[in-house]
Design a protein around this motif. Structure first.
Motif, mmCIF file in Angstrom:
data_model
loop_
_atom_site.group_PDB
_atom_site.id
_atom_site.type_symbol
_atom_site.label_atom_id
_atom_site.label_comp_id
_atom_site.label_asym_id
_atom_site.label_seq_id
_atom_site.Cartn_x
_atom_site.Cartn_y
_atom_site.Cartn_z
ATOM 1 N N GLY A 158 0.817 -1.213 0.000
ATOM 2 C CA GLY A 158 0.000 0.000 0.000
ATOM 3 C C GLY A 158 0.848 1.261 0.000
ATOM 4 N N THR A 159 2.036 1.173 0.595
ATOM 5 C CA THR A 159 2.961 2.306 0.565
ATOM 6 C C THR A 159 3.409 2.585 -0.862
ATOM 7 O OG1 THR A 159 3.745 1.726 2.778
ATOM 8 C CG2 THR A 159 5.137 3.169 1.473
ATOM 9 N N ALA A 160 3.726 1.508 -1.595
ATOM 10 C CA ALA A 160 4.145 1.661 -2.991
ATOM 11 C C ALA A 160 2.996 2.164 -3.854
ATOM 12 C CB ALA A 160 4.654 0.328 -3.531
ATOM 13 N N VAL A 161 1.804 1.623 -3.611
ATOM 14 C CA VAL A 161 0.624 2.052 -4.361
ATOM 15 C C VAL A 161 0.373 3.542 -4.149
ATOM 16 C CG1 VAL A 161 -1.881 1.794 -4.566
ATOM 17 C CG2 VAL A 161 -0.434 -0.230 -4.361
ATOM 18 N N SER A 162 0.507 3.963 -2.888
ATOM 19 C CA SER A 162 0.296 5.372 -2.579
ATOM 20 C C SER A 162 1.332 6.251 -3.272
ATOM 21 C CB SER A 162 0.363 5.594 -1.061
ATOM 22 O OG SER A 162 0.102 6.935 -0.734
ATOM 23 N N ALA A 163 2.596 5.829 -3.199
ATOM 24 C CA ALA A 163 3.668 6.619 -3.808
ATOM 25 C C ALA A 163 3.513 6.719 -5.322
ATOM 26 C CB ALA A 163 5.025 6.008 -3.460
ATOM 27 N N PHE A 164 3.061 5.624 -5.945
ATOM 28 C CA PHE A 164 2.967 5.597 -7.407
ATOM 29 C C PHE A 164 1.687 6.260 -7.924
ATOM 30 C CE2 PHE A 164 1.957 3.693 -11.516
ATOM 31 C CZ PHE A 164 3.170 3.839 -12.190
ATOM 32 N N PHE A 165 0.559 5.932 -7.298
ATOM 33 C CA PHE A 165 -0.726 6.359 -7.861
ATOM 34 C C PHE A 165 -1.224 7.706 -7.345
ATOM 35 C CE2 PHE A 165 -1.103 1.793 -8.827
ATOM 36 C CZ PHE A 165 -1.458 1.884 -10.167
ATOM 37 N N THR A 166 -0.913 8.069 -6.090
ATOM 38 C CA THR A 166 -1.475 9.302 -5.541
ATOM 39 C C THR A 166 -1.097 10.536 -6.355
ATOM 40 O OG1 THR A 166 -1.481 8.321 -3.320
ATOM 41 C CG2 THR A 166 -1.758 10.696 -3.468
ATOM 42 N N PRO A 167 0.198 10.723 -6.748
ATOM 43 C CA PRO A 167 0.506 11.892 -7.587
ATOM 44 C C PRO A 167 -0.205 11.846 -8.937
ATOM 45 C CG PRO A 167 2.511 10.955 -6.646
ATOM 46 C CD PRO A 167 1.413 9.970 -6.405
ATOM 47 N N ARG A 168 -0.395 10.649 -9.478
ATOM 48 C CA ARG A 168 -1.065 10.527 -10.771
ATOM 49 C C ARG A 168 -2.565 10.778 -10.650
ATOM 50 N NH1 ARG A 168 3.509 7.748 -10.759
ATOM 51 N NH2 ARG A 168 4.663 7.470 -12.729
ATOM 52 N N LEU A 169 -3.154 10.306 -9.551
ATOM 53 C CA LEU A 169 -4.576 10.595 -9.316
ATOM 54 C C LEU A 169 -4.785 12.090 -9.115
ATOM 55 C CD1 LEU A 169 -5.605 7.678 -6.910
ATOM 56 C CD2 LEU A 169 -6.360 8.025 -9.267
ATOM 57 N N SER A 171 -3.186 14.435 -10.551
ATOM 58 C CA SER A 171 -3.198 15.060 -11.875
ATOM 59 C C SER A 171 -4.473 14.746 -12.646
ATOM 60 C CB SER A 171 -1.984 14.583 -12.686
ATOM 61 O OG SER A 171 -0.775 14.922 -12.041
ATOM 62 N N GLY A 172 -5.014 13.516 -12.448
ATOM 63 C CA GLY A 172 -6.173 13.100 -13.222
ATOM 64 C C GLY A 172 -7.515 13.469 -12.616
ATOM 65 N N LEU A 173 -7.638 13.274 -11.291
ATOM 66 C CA LEU A 173 -8.926 13.497 -10.622
ATOM 67 C C LEU A 173 -8.994 14.825 -9.883
ATOM 68 C CD1 LEU A 173 -9.552 9.938 -9.067
ATOM 69 C CD2 LEU A 173 -10.408 10.850 -11.236
ATOM 70 N N GLY A 174 -7.855 15.471 -9.718
ATOM 71 C CA GLY A 174 -7.828 16.685 -8.912
ATOM 72 C C GLY A 174 -7.610 16.351 -7.447
ATOM 73 N N TYR A 175 -7.341 17.360 -6.651
ATOM 74 C CA TYR A 175 -7.007 17.134 -5.248
ATOM 75 C C TYR A 175 -8.166 16.503 -4.470
ATOM 76 C CZ TYR A 175 -5.644 18.053 -0.430
ATOM 77 O OH TYR A 175 -5.356 17.904 0.900
ATOM 78 N N PHE A 176 -9.332 17.118 -4.513
ATOM 79 C CA PHE A 176 -10.455 16.616 -3.729
ATOM 80 C C PHE A 176 -10.947 15.273 -4.270
ATOM 81 C CE2 PHE A 176 -14.505 16.700 -1.467
ATOM 82 C CZ PHE A 176 -14.117 17.264 -0.257
ATOM 83 N N GLY A 177 -10.949 15.130 -5.598
ATOM 84 C CA GLY A 177 -11.386 13.874 -6.199
ATOM 85 C C GLY A 177 -10.513 12.702 -5.803
ATOM 86 N N THR A 178 -9.211 12.943 -5.665
ATOM 87 C CA THR A 178 -8.286 11.890 -5.234
ATOM 88 C C THR A 178 -8.651 11.379 -3.848
ATOM 89 O OG1 THR A 178 -6.469 12.787 -6.557
ATOM 90 C CG2 THR A 178 -5.870 11.402 -4.678
ATOM 91 N N HIS A 179 -8.943 12.291 -2.949
ATOM 92 C CA HIS A 179 -9.278 11.896 -1.582
ATOM 93 C C HIS A 179 -10.643 11.213 -1.506
ATOM 94 C CE1 HIS A 179 -5.923 14.624 -0.947
ATOM 95 N NE2 HIS A 179 -5.797 14.137 0.271
ATOM 96 N N LEU A 180 -11.580 11.643 -2.324
ATOM 97 C CA LEU A 180 -12.881 10.955 -2.365
ATOM 98 C C LEU A 180 -12.721 9.528 -2.865
ATOM 99 C CD1 LEU A 180 -15.332 13.673 -3.777
ATOM 100 C CD2 LEU A 180 -15.211 12.776 -1.434
ATOM 101 N N PHE A 181 -11.865 9.334 -3.854
ATOM 102 C CA PHE A 181 -11.617 7.993 -4.384
ATOM 103 C C PHE A 181 -11.048 7.074 -3.301
ATOM 104 C CE2 PHE A 181 -8.590 4.947 -6.166
ATOM 105 C CZ PHE A 181 -9.398 4.252 -7.053
#
Length: 409
Positions: A158-169, A171-181
């Protein structure tokens, strides 16, 4: 006596069928919890630039979830002994949802104070590890608990998933959208756990009050010994997973951007995740003391190389991956050491204390790195030298401890 023991031995094996899928489900739940726990670190530049934070404020922001996630494991481990992993996994996952949403609010309105409060609550997600250790141990016989805890420990992915996907989310979903996801993911995982996770037939509730249980664990020498070692191997992993994006973008600003730093941090975490079950299996085979010594020797030598700040590239990437692998081996070895060295009724409490020590070990390094950063030379060398010294001391301590291979066999 023989008439009573025969049925139990005959039925013990069939009762443990389906053990691997259960541990895998727990591992998946842990991965989601770790993602939420490490939510702030991969996008720390969003906060540092948006709120104009100092080095000290950034270090505090990164360390706060780690502290709460560490200390909370003591309580979570003891409560798991009493209420079971199914209930505690569900509670931890759902309790993490408001924290994620509060982080989203803090970043949206640009409030550093609220971000620290939210980060404190986000530490709840980090306590999930203490739920899965006794759960996984109960599904396997003592001689295979190194393997069981190694597999569950892969939830660190989950640490790797967070490091890899969170910055990309972001960019794609926006700040608030990332946290809702991520909040939605926590709810979905809680539902999966509630409906499909089941306790091991070998598990029995322990209704002993929390304080006596923890005090009982603290009276065991193995608790203190393994807490110190785990504070180095897991604490080092948490510290680097938290601080590595900041470290890379500071030391190599021209070569590494936030997305690239997230990718490198993800590779670091994946290396540790892969090495952890290997460490557990090797500890079952050769004894946890031997694997722990190899792990600590690797950490010390590689931390020294990192302290030299080599040019960013293949050498730097290889060194960080090897360091993560050494930490992963050590994590598997420590928890393989706990099982055969601890009374069965105290495994949950001891695991909770040791897991807390590991998380606590990850709290101080980011603060130390921020405090020892030398702006004129753009160097974190002093902080890395502290890791070398502490790791060397741990190597000596581990060498003096009595191995448990004879008990694990």
């Amino acid at each position: 006596m023989s008439t009573n023991s025969a049925p139990s031995s005959a039925t013990a094996q069939p009762e443990l069928r389906g053990q691997f899928p259960q541990v895998l489900l727990a591992t998946l739940a842990s991965a989601v919890g770790f993602w939420a726990w490490m939510l702030i670190a991969p996008i720390q530049k969003y906060y540092s630039e948006g709120m104009n934070l100092s080095e000290g404020q950034i270090s505090l922001m990164l360390a706060t979830p780690v502290l709460v996630g560490a200390l909370g494991r003591i309580v979570t481990g003891a409560l798991t002994d009493r209420f079971g992993a199914r209930k505690m996994f569900t509670v931890v996952l759902l309790a993490s949802v408001p924290a994620v949403l509060l982080v989203a609010l803090a970043g949206t309105i640009g409030s550093f104070v609220l971000l620290i409060v939210a980060g404190t609550l986000l530490g709840i997600a980090g306590t999930i590890f203490a739920v899965g250790v006794p759960f996984s141990s109960a599904w396997y016989e003592p001689k295979r608990r190194g393997f069981a805890n190694g597999v569950f420990g892969m939830g660190m992915i989950g640490t790797a998933v967070s490091a890899f996907f969170t910055p990309r989310l972001l960019s794609g979903l926006g700040y608030f959208g990332t946290h809702l996801f991520i909040a939605g993911l926590l709810v979905a995982m809680a539902a999966l756990v509630w409906f499909f996770l089941r306790e091991s037939p070998a598990w029995t509730p322990n209704a002993q009050p929390l304080v006596p249980k923890v005090m009982g664990a603290l009276k065991l020498p193995i608790t203190w010994q393994m807490s110190f070692l785990y504070g180095i191997v897991f604490g080092g992993f948490v510290a680097f997973s938290t601080f590595l994006p900041k470290y890379l973008t500071t030391i190599y600003p021209d070569q590494v951007d936030p997305v690239g730093a997230g990718t490198r941090t993800a590779l670091f975490a994946v290396a540790a995740v892969i090495a952890r079950p290997i460490g557990g299996v090797l500890a079952d085979k050769f004894g946890p003391k031997v694997i722990a010594l190899i792990s600590l020797a690797g950490i010390v030598s590689l931390a020294y190389i990192v302290g030299q700040q080599p040019e960013e590239g293949i050498l730097t990437g290889t060194v960080f991956i090897l360091m993560a692998s050494a930490m992963g081996l050590g994590m598997g070895a420590v928890f393989a050491w706990i099982g055969p060295s601890t009374p069965p009724e105290k495994v949950g409490a001891v695991s909770g204390v040791v897991a807390a020590a590991g998380g606590l070990g990850g709290y101080f390094p980011p603060l130390a790195m921020g405090a020892t950063y030398h702006a004129e030379t753009n160097s974190y060398a002093l902080g890395l030298w502290l890791l070398v010294l502490v790791g060397t001391f741990a190597l000596v301590v581990a060498g003096m401890l009595r191995g448990s291979r004879d008990k694990a066999a």
